[in-house]
Structures are given as C-alpha cells and as structure tokens.
Enzyme design. Structure first.
Site, PDB file in Angstrom:
ATOM      1  CG  ASP A 156      -5.433 -10.817   2.281  1.00 30.37           C
ATOM      2  OD1 ASP A 156      -6.431 -11.082   2.924  1.00 30.37           O
ATOM      3  OD2 ASP A 156      -4.603 -11.685   1.941  1.00 30.37           O
ATOM      4  NE  ARG A 185      -2.775  -8.297   3.645  1.00 29.07           N
ATOM      5  CZ  ARG A 185      -1.733  -8.520   3.108  1.00 29.07           C
ATOM      6  NH1 ARG A 185      -1.036  -7.677   2.308  1.00 29.07           N
ATOM      7  NH2 ARG A 185      -1.023  -9.719   3.148  1.00 29.07           N
TER       8      ARG A 185
END
Ligand code: S3P
Length: 423
Positions: free
Chosen positions: A312, A385
């Site tokens: 991530d 993100r």
C-alpha cells in the site's frame, strides 16, 4: 471536492495518525463473532471501517460507536440473515474478509459495493471458499455483486497463488467453521493481523514459516482491543519528512508489525534518517514512535519478498523516488493493478503531469530522481492512497497543485489535510 496544496519549506512536530485500517476491520468482524463484549479503542473511523460496521449490524450484531470507543455485543459464531444487500462501499477488505464469515452461515447473503469494488477480482476468494463447501454466485465468477450461501464447511489444504492477507484472512475466518484443520500456504509472508488477533480471541492458529494451521473453534471470547496507529498512514509523513528540507517529525504509537514495515526498510536503504523508540506490545502487536529527519535519498531496486510488506506504500515510495539520486526500480508489484485504482497507471500518469521522469512497466515503475516537480492539476481517481501521495508530491512541487476528488482520503485517513497543515 478539490484541494489546493502549496509548497512547504519544512515539516516539524509531533503527530498521531489514525488507527490501523486492517486491525480496525478485523476487530469489528472478530468481535462480532465472539461471545460477550468487545471494546475497541483507537478504532479508525474511515469510510471503509464504517462499511464493515454497517455490514455486521445488518447481520444482527449490536455495535455502538461513540467518540472514544466501539462496543460490540458479540453474537457468537452464527449470525442472523440480513434482510437487505450488504454494501461494502469501496472496501476490498470488508468484502473479502466477511465472505469468510458468511461461508460458515446457513443462509444466503448478497453483497455489492461501489464502481471500484465491482472491478476488483473476487475469484481469488471464491475458489478456496467453494472448495470448503460454500455456494457462491458472482458476475463472471469473479466480480461483485456476489451471492453466498454458507453452511457446513470442510477443512482444506490451500496453496495461495499470490501473497494476499485478504485471501489468507478470508480462508482463516472460514476455517473456524470447518470440520477439521485447514492448512494455508503463502508464497511470501503477508500481514498477519488476523492470526495475531484470532489467537487473542481464543482461536488456535499456528504458524510455521509460510504454513498456517487453522483449527475449528466452538467459540471465541470478547476482548478489549487497542488499535495502534496505521503505518500505511504514517508512510505519507515518513516520506514527506525525509524529502522536505529541514524536517523533523515524530509519529507516536504506530504499529510496527514486521509484516508491515517494508516502508521503513526501504526509506532506510535509500539513506533515510528514521529512529524507532518507545517500543511496546499491545494485543500481540508491536507498537512504537517513529522519528524522521530530512536526508538525502538514493534510488534502489524494490522487488520480491518485500512487496507484500509495503504494497500500500508504493504510491508514496514513487514520490520519494522522484527526490532521490539515481534510479528507483519497482518490480513484482502487479497486484497494484487491482487496488482501489490501477496504481501503476494512476501514479505514473499523475506524477508525469507534475513533470516526473517515471515509466510504467508491466509489474511496477521505473523512476529517475530529478529532484523537481511542478504544480499541476491532478486526479485522485477516488483512490485515497493516490490522493495522499499526490498531496506530498504537491508540497515538494513549485507552484500550486490542485487535487481533484481529494475527499476520498476519508476512506483511510479522515483529517489527513489537517495533520499536514499542522506540520
Ligand atoms: C489488507 C491487505 C492488502 C492491502 C489492503 C489491506 C488487509 O490487500 O493492500 O489495503 O487488511 O488484509 P491484499 O490482501 O489484496 O494484498
């Protein structure tokens, strides 16, 4: 919502980041199928974790969410049939993990989510759950909307083709309802929060290198859980403080589970100045403060076994690479293509708009450190993100950066822009 980011000269201060997303989801789900009361402190009130609460409530679980605490009256292993469709919103973790619990329920449930969720592959959980005996129908056998009828399950031996904590956790949750032991083999270690938390609640999960043995249980027991800060949220400030000149930032109470600390290893290998202090263990999870100071970074290769430990964080690592000397090569990260957006494409495209020297590859990116970006109008693709990584790119760029659809940061980090302003 659009947000304007201006260049910053230095970042200084002490911050706390919101609770870990992976641990928050698991605490709600495992608390729901335990007996007695589970109390969760530090729960992440991001959209994804709120979707998990809504889904568990529809399955008959009484969950009270107040300012300080989440209080769950656990229903035990067997839940109530929902009289409406479960909506997981943008949350892949909700969908994949809850399917493991639903595989053990003797009723039918239909689940769906937003446009991004409907494009994400579910075949990876449909296959093992079907082997265990769940009856699953989905669009093209791979996509939501998805319908599952659970019931009696068989323990299986399953060799996972990809390292995915969501798939592993889904099978592990289903294994609680099986007739005998389930063995899961992972190609590389992925985050192990389910293993740690299930054992906290009284399950019997044994790990030997990359083989996980999961035994069925008759009950789990409610617990008090304290959720540490999310290293994936801290990552934006770890990178920002490494590259913004004259910075010195401490992030307190962050989860430093070794299956999650790839970002620390990478920034240190690039030459970063990171110190870990005040280490503790809370609910089987290691927690510490992280202090980061500006340093000169150099490009490195990131590939292989470390990828699941920082999957991530690759969007923000791409930003760090722009401000490093030399070339950074990211390989074996094809999983990025099936996240909330295709993060190889979206990060490459948007950083290019800001003037980065970045090339998209089949399984990653190649970034030549040029030490400069210019402000531009960029798109988040509703991917939290991507929005946060571009914000950090924005504070290093010359001129103004406008981020479109910037509110999606609420998925995992409500208050992200306030913290950035505070620093
Ligand atoms: C997660 C696992 C990872 C990660 C996601 C959260 C989890 O996904 O990218 O943000 O909580 O188990 P994969 O299991 O698909 O790698």
């Amino acid at each position: 919502m659009e947000i304007q980011i201006n260049a910053k000269k230095s970042l200084m201060g002490l911050i706390k980041v919101p609770g870990d997303k992976s641990i928050s989801h698991r605490a709600i789900m495992i608390g729901s199928i335990a007996e007695g009361i589970t109390e969760i402190e530090g729960f992440l009130r991001g959209q994804d974790c709120l979707s998990t609460i809504e889904c568990m409530r529809k399955l008959g679980v009484d969950i009270d969410l107040n300012e300080k605490l989440v209080k769950i009256k656990g229903k035990g292993l067997y839940l109530k049939e929902s009289n409406s469709i479960l909506d997981v919103g943008n949350s892949g973790t909700t969908l994949r993990l809850i399917m493991g619990i639903l595989a053990g329920q003797n009723f039918e449930t239909t689940l769906t989510g937003d446009e991004s969720i409907k494009k994400r592959p579910m075949g990876r959980i449909i296959k093992p759950l079907s082997m265990m005996g769940a009856d699953i129908k989905s669009r093209e056998n791979n996509f939501a909307p998805i319908r599952i009828r659970g019931g009696k399950l068989k323990g299986i031996n399953y060799k996972m083709p990809i390292a995915s904590a969501q798939v592993k956790s889904c099978i592990m949750l289903a294994s609680l309802y099986a007739d005998k032991k389930t063995l899961i083999e992972e190609p590389y270690p992925s985050r192990n929060h389910s293993e740690l938390m299930l054992n906290c609640f009284g399950a019997d999960i044994k790990v030997d290198k990359n083989i996980i043995s999961c035994y069925p249980v008759s009950k789990l027991y409610g617990q008090k859980i304290s959720v540490p800060g999310d290293i994936s949220s801290a990552a934006y400030f770890i990178v920002a403080s490494s590259i913004v000149p004259g910075s010195d930032v401490t992030i307190t109470g962050v989860n430093i589970n070794p299956t999650r600390t790839g970002i620390i290893d990478v920034i240190q290998k690039m030459g970063g100045n990171i110190k870990i202090s005040n280490r503790k263990i809370i609910n089987n999870e290691p927690v510490a403060d992280i202090t980061v100071k500006t340093s000169s970074l150099k490009g490195i290769e990131i590939s292989g076994e470390i990828i699941p430990r920082l999957i991530d964080e690759i969007p923000i690592i791409a930003v760090a690479a722009v401000f490093a000397d030399g070339t950074t090569v990211i390989k074996n990260a094809e999983e990025l293509k099936v996240k909330e957006s295709n993060r190889i494409k979206t990060m490459t495209r948007e950083l290019k708009k800001m003037g980065a020297d970045i090339i998209e590859t089949e399984d990653g990116m190649i970034i030549n450190g040029t030490h400069c970006l210019s402000g531009a109008e960029v798109e988040s693709y509703n991917d939290h993100r991507v929005a946060m990584s571009l914000s950090i790119a924005g504070i290093m760029a010359e001129g103004k950066t406008i981020i479109k659809n910037a509110e999606c940061v609420d998925i995992s980090y409500p208050g992200f822009y306030d913290t950035l302003n505070k620093l």
